[in-house]
Structure formats: structure tokens, C-alpha cells
Design a protein around this motif. Structure first.
Motif, PDB file in Angstrom:
ATOM      1  N   GLU A   1       1.037  -1.431   0.002  1.00 16.83           N
ATOM      2  CA  GLU A   1       0.042  -0.193   0.011  1.00 16.83           C
ATOM      3  C   GLU A   1       1.038   1.210  -0.067  1.00 16.83           C
ATOM      4  OE1 GLU A   1      -0.381  -2.720   1.729  1.00 16.83           O
ATOM      5  OE2 GLU A   1      -2.386  -3.471   1.324  1.00 16.83           O
ATOM      6  N   SER A   2       2.002   1.257   0.721  1.00 15.68           N
ATOM      7  CA  SER A   2       2.774   2.313   0.767  1.00 15.68           C
ATOM      8  C   SER A   2       3.432   2.704  -0.638  1.00 15.68           C
ATOM      9  CB  SER A   2       4.054   1.938   1.670  1.00 15.68           C
ATOM     10  OG  SER A   2       3.810   1.875   3.183  1.00 15.68           O
ATOM     11  N   THR A   3       3.942   1.751  -1.396  1.00 18.62           N
ATOM     12  CA  THR A   3       4.606   1.848  -2.810  1.00 18.62           C
ATOM     13  C   THR A   3       3.287   2.569  -3.627  1.00 18.62           C
ATOM     14  OG1 THR A   3       5.914   0.194  -2.338  1.00 18.62           O
ATOM     15  CG2 THR A   3       5.589   0.715  -4.729  1.00 18.62           C
ATOM     16  N   LYS A   4       2.223   1.894  -3.496  1.00 22.37           N
ATOM     17  CA  LYS A   4       1.020   2.360  -4.322  1.00 22.37           C
ATOM     18  C   LYS A   4       0.776   3.769  -3.952  1.00 22.37           C
ATOM     19  CE  LYS A   4      -3.819   1.878  -5.716  1.00 22.37           C
ATOM     20  NZ  LYS A   4      -5.050   1.117  -5.706  1.00 22.37           N
ATOM     21  N   ALA A   5       0.475   4.320  -2.807  1.00 24.98           N
ATOM     22  CA  ALA A   5       0.545   5.503  -2.359  1.00 24.98           C
ATOM     23  C   ALA A   5       1.543   6.677  -2.951  1.00 24.98           C
ATOM     24  CB  ALA A   5       0.412   5.783  -0.831  1.00 24.98           C
ATOM     25  N   GLU A   6       2.820   6.024  -2.830  1.00 29.09           N
ATOM     26  CA  GLU A   6       4.123   7.065  -3.272  1.00 29.09           C
ATOM     27  C   GLU A   6       3.570   7.093  -5.142  1.00 29.09           C
ATOM     28  OE1 GLU A   6       8.242   6.407  -2.016  1.00 29.09           O
ATOM     29  OE2 GLU A   6       7.534   4.656  -1.960  1.00 29.09           O
ATOM     30  N   LEU A   7       3.203   6.235  -5.523  1.00 25.65           N
ATOM     31  CA  LEU A   7       2.971   6.378  -6.920  1.00 25.65           C
ATOM     32  C   LEU A   7       1.827   7.314  -7.445  1.00 25.65           C
ATOM     33  CD1 LEU A   7       3.271   2.448  -7.876  1.00 25.65           C
ATOM     34  CD2 LEU A   7       5.042   4.384  -8.687  1.00 25.65           C
ATOM     35  N   VAL A   8       0.857   7.166  -6.429  1.00 23.45           N
ATOM     36  CA  VAL A   8      -0.232   8.021  -6.748  1.00 23.45           C
ATOM     37  C   VAL A   8      -0.053   9.298  -6.438  1.00 23.45           C
ATOM     38  CG1 VAL A   8      -2.501   8.481  -6.142  1.00 23.45           C
ATOM     39  CG2 VAL A   8      -2.099   6.147  -6.415  1.00 23.45           C
ATOM     40  N   LYS A   9       0.785   9.640  -5.491  1.00 20.47           N
ATOM     41  CA  LYS A   9       1.478  10.847  -4.976  1.00 20.47           C
ATOM     42  C   LYS A   9       2.009  11.746  -5.963  1.00 20.47           C
ATOM     43  CE  LYS A   9       3.464  13.491  -1.293  1.00 20.47           C
ATOM     44  NZ  LYS A   9       4.158  13.462   0.022  1.00 20.47           N
ATOM     45  N   MET A  10       2.881  10.684  -6.782  1.00 19.73           N
ATOM     46  CA  MET A  10       3.795  11.396  -7.927  1.00 19.73           C
ATOM     47  C   MET A  10       2.917  11.797  -9.157  1.00 19.73           C
ATOM     48  SD  MET A  10       6.198   8.337  -9.278  1.00 19.73           S
ATOM     49  CE  MET A  10       7.527   9.033  -8.431  1.00 19.73           C
ATOM     50  N   GLY A  11       1.840  11.278  -9.235  1.00 15.80           N
ATOM     51  CA  GLY A  11       1.005  11.406 -10.251  1.00 15.80           C
ATOM     52  C   GLY A  11       0.358  10.483 -11.211  1.00 15.80           C
ATOM     53  N   LEU A  12       0.594   9.157 -10.840  1.00 13.41           N
ATOM     54  CA  LEU A  12      -0.106   8.120 -11.493  1.00 13.41           C
ATOM     55  C   LEU A  12      -1.335   7.941 -11.096  1.00 13.41           C
ATOM     56  CD1 LEU A  12       2.870   5.454 -11.602  1.00 13.41           C
ATOM     57  CD2 LEU A  12       2.034   7.029 -13.500  1.00 13.41           C
ATOM     58  N   ARG A  13      -2.407   7.083 -11.919  1.00 13.41           N
ATOM     59  CA  ARG A  13      -3.598   7.090 -11.505  1.00 13.41           C
ATOM     60  C   ARG A  13      -3.880   6.012 -10.643  1.00 13.41           C
ATOM     61  NH1 ARG A  13      -6.780   7.099 -17.168  1.00 13.41           N
ATOM     62  NH2 ARG A  13      -5.854   5.134 -17.229  1.00 13.41           N
ATOM     63  N   ASP A  14      -4.839   6.234  -9.515  1.00 11.12           N
ATOM     64  CA  ASP A  14      -5.044   5.072  -8.563  1.00 11.12           C
ATOM     65  C   ASP A  14      -5.470   3.704  -9.167  1.00 11.12           C
ATOM     66  OD1 ASP A  14      -7.142   3.680  -6.790  1.00 11.12           O
ATOM     67  OD2 ASP A  14      -5.770   4.572  -5.402  1.00 11.12           O
TER      68      ASP A  14
END
Length: 377
Positions: free
Chosen positions: A154-167
Motif C-alpha cells: 500500500e505504501s508503494t502504491k501511495a507513493e506512485l499515486v502521489k507522484m501523479g499516476l492514477r490510482d
């Protein structure tokens, strides 16, 4: 439905610097081979004693370029050797500097991410290299937006979303554990208090912080031992620090360990410590848990998900040496607490299997291929 798969990763499982990302790939994709899929791994060349091509667990391993410039090697190798091969899907195993595969890969594509370095890279290498890696990560959304992603936590997904990728483009598929290999054996538990750390010896992995904490631990428990298993370019600095802290008789650097040796070490340990500044998830945490050993870990992305505070181990604020030593001492001094955490660790570790992870990756690949419009008949 069997697929022909091309995977691209910086390292293969035999690389001396192989870590959790490489274990994850090998465990999942060797099982996909067993299910009838055909897998080719394109990775960097490392020691010259290893051939440019070989098969490992049924996976065809193709080594090209070198560890420093492999990201620049990949586009040319793909165009020359793989672009016209009938691959059904390509995996970009994003670990360190991205390959920016959407710019040139013409097969159905997905990306797997363990963790991003982010600002932690500045503590691990010299400034120009750190700036380069950080910049290359920051521009990932410019090239990868809309590409299907797998994150291991979940942490890695949150990082990716924060940087601009779509959830909605990111699916979480956790790592697994080989429960045939990683099993408990209380008869092997060390008679003397034993602390274990299994990690690559990079600065951001935090072993220097553990060594400093061991000063306090040793003062209260003079007979305590620390075994550090792993290799890496920060090892000489760690040896120097061990000598400077007068811990030579307390600390053993065991080097790289194979699976059976690692299992024996987990079984002997009273507590396993992971002091890293960041992890994708914490594979060594769950390996230790599967052997019935509780874990003390830094409360950072990845680790705060794989360690359940007060159930399977203890979490402490990263870089807080006193909190780390206090957590280690609390487990070393309290056998009932260790046993309670160990029993709960065993229960939770059973939820994570490579079979489950393989099932999820296989289903995810099928969605990608169908979504690309390239489903096999």
C-alpha cells in the motif's frame, strides 16, 4: 492460456547485489514457467564468470550491458533482439532507474514496482548520482501514465499515486514466502541472546544505526551477539564502525547466505531487526515470521505494513538509536513476549504465499493482454 513473456530488470537472481525484487521475480516467474508460460529475462551483465545467456529455473536469462549503464543499453537491445519476437507481454520490473519502456516497447506492457528511493537516495550515494536517480524517478509519470502497474505494498502504491499516476492503474500484489523452506524449529534457538539482520549492505539500509544501538544492548546484556547477513558496497564502513564502537567480539558479518543458511539463522535468532529507511514491503520480515521469529523494524513505508506493532514485533522511529536499542532489549529480556509475537508471526506469515502471488500476477497479465487488444485465441 500460456504466454510468451519478456521481463526487464537490472539484476538476475545470481547477481551478487540481488535483493527482494529479484527474489520476488524468480519465485513468481519460475512458477509461471511450471504452468506452461515461456519467460525471458533481460538484465545487466555482472561477473564475467556468468555467461551472457543461461536458463535458471526454466527462465531464459539474457545478460547485456553493465550495472552502470544498463538503462541506456535496454532500448537498443530490445529493438535488435526482441522487438520482432512474438512476445505476448512485457514486464518492466522498475527497480532503481526506470527504463522508460513505453517509449519503445510495442508489446502489451505492465510495470512492477517494489519501492522508490525518493529522498532516501541522498544518504546512500554521492550528490550527482543521487540527483540523477531522484530526477529519473520524478519524471516517471510523464512516460508511464496509463500503463498498468503492480505495487507490492500500500505504501508503494501511495507513493506512485502521489507522484501523479492514477490510482485505478495500480494493483497491489504482495510478496510471498516459501513455506516449504521457511519453517520454525525451536530446538535451534540460540542459547545466547542473538540479534540478526539480513539485508544488502547499503547505507540507506541502516545497519550503521543498528550497530550504534548494539552499544546500549551490549551494556545491558554483555553476552549478546549480532549477526549481519548480506553484502554490499557499504560493508567496509560498517567494519570500521564495528571496530570504532569496540563491538568486534559482539558482531559477525556472515556475508551472502543461501536459503538454507538464512533459514537456520532466522531459527537461531531471538529477534530479527530491519533498520532500513525504506522498503517496498519487507520480505525478510515475513521470512523471519515464517520461522517463528519476531521483528523489530523502523516505522517507515513498507515495513510498517509487514510488521504489525504489538502482534508480530515492534516498530520504532527511524534513526532513533535509543528507541531501537530499547525495542531490542524489551524482546531479548522478555521470553513470554517473544513467544507471543513468534506465535502470531507464524499465523500471519501463512497468509503470504508465492502460489497466491503467482495466481494474482497471472490473472493481472491476462487483464493487460486483453485490455491491450492482444488476447490469444
Amino acid at each position: 492460456m500460456a504466454y510468451k513473456i519478456l521481463a526487464i530488470n537490472w539484476r538476475d537472481i545470481k547477481n551478487p547485489n540481488a535483493g527482494g525484487a529479484e527474489v520476488n521475480f524468480q519465485e513468481i516467474f519460475k512458477r509461471l514457467v511450471d504452468r506452461g508460460h515461456e519467460v525471458t529475462l533481460l538484465c545487466s551483465r555482472h561477473e564475467r564468470r556468468f555467461p551472457e545467456e543461461e536458463h535458471i529455473d526454466g527462465i531464459r536469462v539474457v545478460r547485456r550491458g553493465n550495472r552502470n549503464t544498463f538503462n541506456f543499453t535496454v532500448p537498443g537491445v530490445y529493438r535488435r533482439e526482441f522487438r520482432n519476437e512474438p512476445f505476448d507481454i512485457v514486464l518492466d520490473d522498475l527497480n532503481k532507474i526506470p527504463f522508460y519502456t513505453p517509449l519503445y516497447v510495442r508489446h502489451p506492457l505492465f510495470v512492477m514496482v517494489h519501492h522508490l528511493h525518493g529522498t532516501s537516495i541522498y544518504g546512500d550515494t554521492f550528490l550527482p548520482a543521487a540527483l540523477y536517480v531522484h530526477f529519473m524517478e520524478k519524471i516517471i509519470p510523464l512516460f508511464y501514465r496509463g500503463v498498468p502497474f503492480v505495487a507490492v505494498s500500500e505504501s508503494t502504491k501511495a507513493e506512485l499515486v502521489k507522484m501523479g499516476l492514477r490510482d485505478e492503474d495500480i494493483e497491489i500484489i504482495h510478496n510471498g514466502v516459501d513455506h516449504d523452506a521457511y519453517t520454525p524449529d525451536e530446538s535451534m534457538r540460540s542459547a545466547a541472546p542473538l540479534v540478526v539482520c539480513v539485508t544488502r549492505l547499503k547505507k540507506y539500509k541502516g545497519v550503521h544505526l543498528l550497530l550504534q544501538a548494539m552499544e546500549d544492548v551490549k551494556r545491558e546484556i554483555p553476552g549478546v551477539k549480532l549477526v549481519v547477513a548480506g553484502r554490499g558496497d557499504y560493508e567496509p564502513k560498517l567494519h570500521e564502525l564495528t571496530h570504532r564502537l569496540n563491538l568486534n567480539g559482539c558482531v559477525e558479518f556472515a556475508g551472502f547466505l543461501g536459503t538454507s543458511q538464512k533459514v537456520d539463522l532466522y531459527r537461531r535468532a531471538h529477534v530479527v531487526v530491519n533498520p532500513s529507511a525504506k522498503e517496498g514491503w519487507g520480505l525478510t520480515v515475513v521470512e523471519a515470521n515464517a520461522c517463528g521469529t519476531p521483528v523489530v523494524a523502523a516505522e517507515v513505508p513498507g515495513l510498517k505494513e509487514s510488521v504489525i506493532r504489538g502482534e508480530t514485533g515492534l516498530l520504532y522511529p527511524h534513526s532513533d538509536i535509543k528507541a531501537l536499542s530499547t525495542s531490542i532489549l524489551s524482546l531479548l529480556k522478555d521470553e513470554r513476549l517473544r513467544n507471543r509475537f513468534g506465535a502470531r508471526s507464524l499465523e500471519l506469515a501463512k497468509e503470504f504465499t508465492w502460489q497466491k502471488a503467482t495466481d494474482s500476477i497471472e490473472a493481472f497479465m491476462e487483464q493487460v493482454v486483453h485490455g491491450w487488444g492482444g488476447a490469444k485465441s
